[in-house]
Motif scaffolding. Structure first.
Motif, PDB file in Angstrom:
ATOM      1  N   UNK A  50       0.836  -1.212   0.000  1.00 32.90           N
ATOM      2  CA  UNK A  50       0.000   0.000   0.000  1.00 32.90           C
ATOM      3  C   UNK A  50       0.871   1.262   0.000  1.00 32.90           C
ATOM      4  N   UNK A  51       1.965   1.204   0.788  1.00 35.84           N
ATOM      5  CA  UNK A  51       2.855   2.367   0.819  1.00 35.84           C
ATOM      6  C   UNK A  51       3.502   2.607  -0.538  1.00 35.84           C
ATOM      7  N   UNK A  52       3.904   1.503  -1.224  1.00 41.64           N
ATOM      8  CA  UNK A  52       4.534   1.639  -2.533  1.00 41.64           C
ATOM      9  C   UNK A  52       3.553   2.225  -3.543  1.00 41.64           C
ATOM     10  N   UNK A  53       2.311   1.745  -3.513  1.00 44.34           N
ATOM     11  CA  UNK A  53       1.305   2.273  -4.440  1.00 44.34           C
ATOM     12  C   UNK A  53       1.046   3.746  -4.176  1.00 44.34           C
ATOM     13  N   UNK A  54       0.990   4.091  -2.883  1.00 43.65           N
ATOM     14  CA  UNK A  54       0.713   5.485  -2.534  1.00 43.65           C
ATOM     15  C   UNK A  54       1.849   6.383  -3.000  1.00 43.65           C
ATOM     16  N   UNK A  55       3.103   5.904  -2.859  1.00 47.32           N
ATOM     17  CA  UNK A  55       4.257   6.700  -3.292  1.00 47.32           C
ATOM     18  C   UNK A  55       4.259   6.859  -4.809  1.00 47.32           C
TER      19      UNK A  55
END
Length: 299
Positions: free
Chosen positions: A282-287
């Motif tokens: 989720x963090x990677x997608x958000x970044x």
């Protein structure tokens, strides 16, 4: 049983006359102090350091020695007067849940028997404490000194359990308490599961004091001229091996339980790893989304 105290249980102006009896006793061993070279019995004598004379019991009292060396002799009447009303009354201070009393505070226990005229209020207090699931915090003077205590119900009888004053309990401050002991959660869970599966109900009759019997057997053996084997203290490594062997034996007896605990631990770890992976995704997608939304000049 011998009466050790007489007085009343007091709550405000209400009083229940009772007699107190020691609820416990220490078993004797029959051992006495002797002179090891000839077996002569040792006798202690109270000798005055001023005149060197042996002091009879009726001339022994209590006193306080000041820093300058002066001694103030206090009479039994003066000391008894310090207790005041508490000397003849168990004064109820408040009511609390029994589990709130730290076991470290517990001292001695006394059975309380009501006078015949007070049977009804005595039983009433017992039943009220039982129904409310409370104990009564009290103050009482035993042996001329005021002490803290609790009244609780044991069966159909009230028990006075004296307590140490909180200031008398020493704190535990050991070096290991200031160290960071590294334990894995899986280790703690496995040990807790083993303890839980080895647990049962406390049955006091199963536990007996074998020391007096051991002393008697030793004395009989010596009297009969039989050689006595004195066990030596095991080396620490031997003790560790014995402990590990015992734990393995119990672990084997609880094999199914251990396997279940291991499976649960594996499932928990897998779930935790999956959760961490999802969070990272989720963090990677958000970044990546923020990077695409940013103006070209700011990249």
């Amino acid at each position: 049983m011998r009466t050790v105290w007489k007085g009343t249980i007091g709550l405000g102006s209400f009083a229940i006359p009772v007699k107190a009896y020691s609820a416990t006793s220490e078993p004797g061993t029959g051992l006495v102090q002797v002179h090891t070279t000839d077996g002569g019995r040792l006798r202690y004598r109270r000798v005055c350091e001023v005149d060197g004379a042996e002091v009879p019991a009726e001339e022994i009292g209590k006193g306080y020695q000041s820093a300058g060396g002066d001694v103030v002799v206090l009479s039994e009447e003066e000391l008894a007067s310090l207790a005041g009303a508490a000397a003849e009354s168990i004064r109820i201070q408040c009511f609390v849940r029994g589990e709130q009393i730290d076991p470290l505070l517990h001292s001695k226990s006394y059975y309380l028997e009501p006078e015949v005229s007070a049977n009804k209020p005595y039983v009433l207090l017992c039943e009220a404490l039982r129904l409310a699931d409370r104990v009564a915090v009290v103050k009482v003077a035993l042996r001329q000194r005021e002490t803290l205590g609790v009244l609780r119900v044991a069966g159909q009888v009230l028990v006075l359990q004296t307590l140490h004053w909180p200031q008398a309990v020493r704190g535990a401050d050991f070096p290991f308490l200031h160290e960071d002991v590294d334990l894995r959660v899986a280790q703690v869970r496995a040990a807790a599961n083993l303890i839980e599966n080895l647990s049962g109900d406390f049955e006091p009759h199963r536990f007996t004091d074998g020391y007096p019997d051991a002393v008697s057997a030793l004395v009989e053996a010596r009297l009969e001229g039989t050689d006595v084997v004195r066990p030596t203290e095991p080396e620490q490594e031997e003790g560790v091996a014995e402990l590990l062997a015992t734990l393995r034996e119990h672990a084997q007896q609880r094999a199914d339980t251990d396997q279940l605990a291991a499976r649960r631990t594996a499932v928990n770890r897998a779930e935790a790893a999956a959760g961490e992976a999802k969070q990272a995704e989720r963090k990677a997608r958000k970044a990546a989304s923020k990077a695409r939304a940013a103006p070209k000049g700011s990249r």
